[in-house]
Design a protein around this motif. Structure first.
Motif, PDB file in Angstrom:
ATOM      1  N   UNK A 101      30.437 -29.539 -61.715  1.00 50.84           N
ATOM      2  CA  UNK A 101      31.330 -27.852 -61.377  1.00 50.84           C
ATOM      3  C   UNK A 101      29.757 -27.460 -60.523  1.00 50.84           C
ATOM      4  N   UNK A 102      30.832 -26.729 -59.147  1.00 47.25           N
ATOM      5  CA  UNK A 102      29.692 -26.038 -58.090  1.00 47.25           C
ATOM      6  C   UNK A 102      30.160 -24.657 -58.099  1.00 47.25           C
ATOM      7  N   UNK A 103      29.498 -23.816 -57.327  1.00 47.66           N
ATOM      8  CA  UNK A 103      30.505 -22.738 -57.509  1.00 47.66           C
ATOM      9  C   UNK A 103      30.336 -22.550 -55.977  1.00 47.66           C
ATOM     10  N   UNK A 104      31.146 -22.835 -54.859  1.00 47.67           N
ATOM     11  CA  UNK A 104      31.270 -22.310 -53.932  1.00 47.67           C
ATOM     12  C   UNK A 104      31.225 -20.498 -53.226  1.00 47.67           C
ATOM     13  N   UNK A 105      30.418 -20.218 -52.657  1.00 49.86           N
ATOM     14  CA  UNK A 105      29.694 -19.398 -51.832  1.00 49.86           C
ATOM     15  C   UNK A 105      31.009 -18.762 -50.805  1.00 49.86           C
ATOM     16  N   UNK A 106      31.564 -17.579 -50.923  1.00 52.19           N
ATOM     17  CA  UNK A 106      32.650 -17.797 -50.138  1.00 52.19           C
ATOM     18  C   UNK A 106      32.943 -16.018 -49.888  1.00 52.19           C
ATOM     19  N   UNK A 107      32.040 -15.494 -50.004  1.00 51.79           N
ATOM     20  CA  UNK A 107      31.498 -14.052 -49.942  1.00 51.79           C
ATOM     21  C   UNK A 107      30.087 -13.923 -50.017  1.00 51.79           C
ATOM     22  N   UNK A 108      29.518 -12.659 -49.737  1.00 56.82           N
ATOM     23  CA  UNK A 108      28.137 -11.504 -50.283  1.00 56.82           C
ATOM     24  C   UNK A 108      27.888 -11.953 -52.250  1.00 56.82           C
ATOM     25  N   UNK A 109      29.135 -11.776 -53.091  1.00 54.81           N
ATOM     26  CA  UNK A 109      29.087 -11.802 -53.997  1.00 54.81           C
ATOM     27  C   UNK A 109      30.059 -12.427 -54.505  1.00 54.81           C
ATOM     28  N   UNK A 110      30.639 -12.905 -53.704  1.00 54.74           N
ATOM     29  CA  UNK A 110      31.677 -13.989 -54.274  1.00 54.74           C
ATOM     30  C   UNK A 110      31.618 -15.932 -54.153  1.00 54.74           C
ATOM     31  N   UNK A 111      31.884 -15.879 -55.714  1.00 61.39           N
ATOM     32  CA  UNK A 111      31.421 -17.702 -55.987  1.00 61.39           C
ATOM     33  C   UNK A 111      32.795 -17.795 -56.798  1.00 61.39           C
ATOM     34  N   UNK A 112      33.891 -19.350 -55.954  1.00 59.97           N
ATOM     35  CA  UNK A 112      34.539 -19.806 -56.545  1.00 59.97           C
ATOM     36  C   UNK A 112      34.106 -21.015 -57.441  1.00 59.97           C
ATOM     37  N   UNK A 113      34.152 -21.546 -58.680  1.00 61.15           N
ATOM     38  CA  UNK A 113      34.035 -22.627 -59.336  1.00 61.15           C
ATOM     39  C   UNK A 113      34.697 -23.967 -59.218  1.00 61.15           C
ATOM     40  N   UNK A 153      28.218 -34.130 -47.603  1.00 66.52           N
ATOM     41  CA  UNK A 153      29.354 -33.485 -46.788  1.00 66.52           C
ATOM     42  C   UNK A 153      30.072 -32.597 -47.802  1.00 66.52           C
ATOM     43  N   UNK A 154      30.468 -33.182 -49.083  1.00 68.04           N
ATOM     44  CA  UNK A 154      31.835 -32.181 -49.857  1.00 68.04           C
ATOM     45  C   UNK A 154      31.011 -31.307 -50.405  1.00 68.04           C
ATOM     46  N   UNK A 155      29.996 -31.787 -50.743  1.00 68.30           N
ATOM     47  CA  UNK A 155      28.637 -30.979 -51.678  1.00 68.30           C
ATOM     48  C   UNK A 155      28.570 -29.859 -51.678  1.00 68.30           C
ATOM     49  N   UNK A 156      28.054 -30.560 -49.923  1.00 67.98           N
ATOM     50  CA  UNK A 156      27.066 -29.268 -49.020  1.00 67.98           C
ATOM     51  C   UNK A 156      27.687 -27.970 -49.535  1.00 67.98           C
ATOM     52  N   UNK A 157      28.639 -27.633 -49.545  1.00 62.83           N
ATOM     53  CA  UNK A 157      29.983 -25.998 -49.924  1.00 62.83           C
ATOM     54  C   UNK A 157      29.311 -25.430 -50.814  1.00 62.83           C
TER      55      UNK A 157
END
Length: 232
Positions: A101-113, A153-157
């Protein structure tokens, strides 16, 4: 970094895939976290599963608890650093997995697993090293670290690092006591992006106490509060 992974397979599936015997009962795991006791296969005992703790205190540190900051080690320095070079030579291991699992940052305080895995839920392994040390009670603990490389490339997010992923052919070299350093370091490469898949999963994976199959299922992308978002 690799901070959480899954092993949603049965004892029989693992024994067949790795051609190794598991003497203890094994329950499928969907949310493995640092400090937990999990199955690995070592250079010293390649035909049997061992159960070690994820998280290492370096061999020169005695009577210390399992430390979260020692869950990963970098491929670029694992064969050079005083804390890991002996383990690289003599105490290599592989860690069975079917995703992480990794957590993708989509905002200042939001991360989506997100879950990262191979097509068809293929079983693979992470490259690792293990250590033996005495804890504060005088007991001997066996612990391991997962080796990481620069992210593909996929994991860089989600991170600038990713775990080293092995298939069968790489595992044989890694667990061969006669392999040379050049052969071993050549294995420590980012896994090809085109051979991986990634998708959002439930934010419940954030809770270490939750370990259930739904955690590895694809969900609509949600933030850490369980709210749906437009970001995928």
């Amino acid at each position: 970094m690799c901070e959480r992974y899954s092993l949603g397979k049965t004892k029989q599936e693992l024994e067949s895939r790795f051609e190794a015997e598991m003497l203890e009962d094994f329950q499928t795991r969907y949310n493995i976290a640092p400090t937990q006791l999990v199955p690995i296969i070592t250079l010293n005992s390649p035909k049997g599963f061992s159960h070690f703790y994820w998280g290492v205190t370096p061999e020169f540190s005695k009577n210390k608890p399992v430390a979260l900051k020692f869950i990963n080690t970098k491929a670029e320095t694992v064969h050079l650093k005083a804390s890991s070079k002996n383990a690289f030579k003599r105490r290599r291991c592989i860690i069975p997995a079917d995703g992480y699992f990794g957590w993708k940052k989509v905002g200042k305080k939001t991360k989506i697993p997100h879950r990262f895995t191979l097509p068809d839920s293929e079983i693979f392994s992470f490259a690792g090293i293990w250590e033996e040390y005495e804890n504060d009670k005088g007991d001997i603990n066996h612990t391991f670290q997962i080796i990481t490389v620069e992210a593909n490339e996929m994991n860089q997010d989600v991170s600038d690092r990713m775990p080293v992923i092995f298939r069968r052919e790489q595992e044989k070299i890694w667990l061969d006591k006669f392999s040379q350093e050049e052969q071993l370091t050549a294995l420590l490469q980012p896994f090809p992006t085109e051979e991986m898949i990634s998708y959002p999963v439930s934010p419940m994976v954030n809770q270490i106490s939750v370990d259930a199959e739904f955690l590895i299922k694809r969900t609509g992308p949600m933030d850490q509060f369980g709210n749906y978002t437009l970001f995928g």
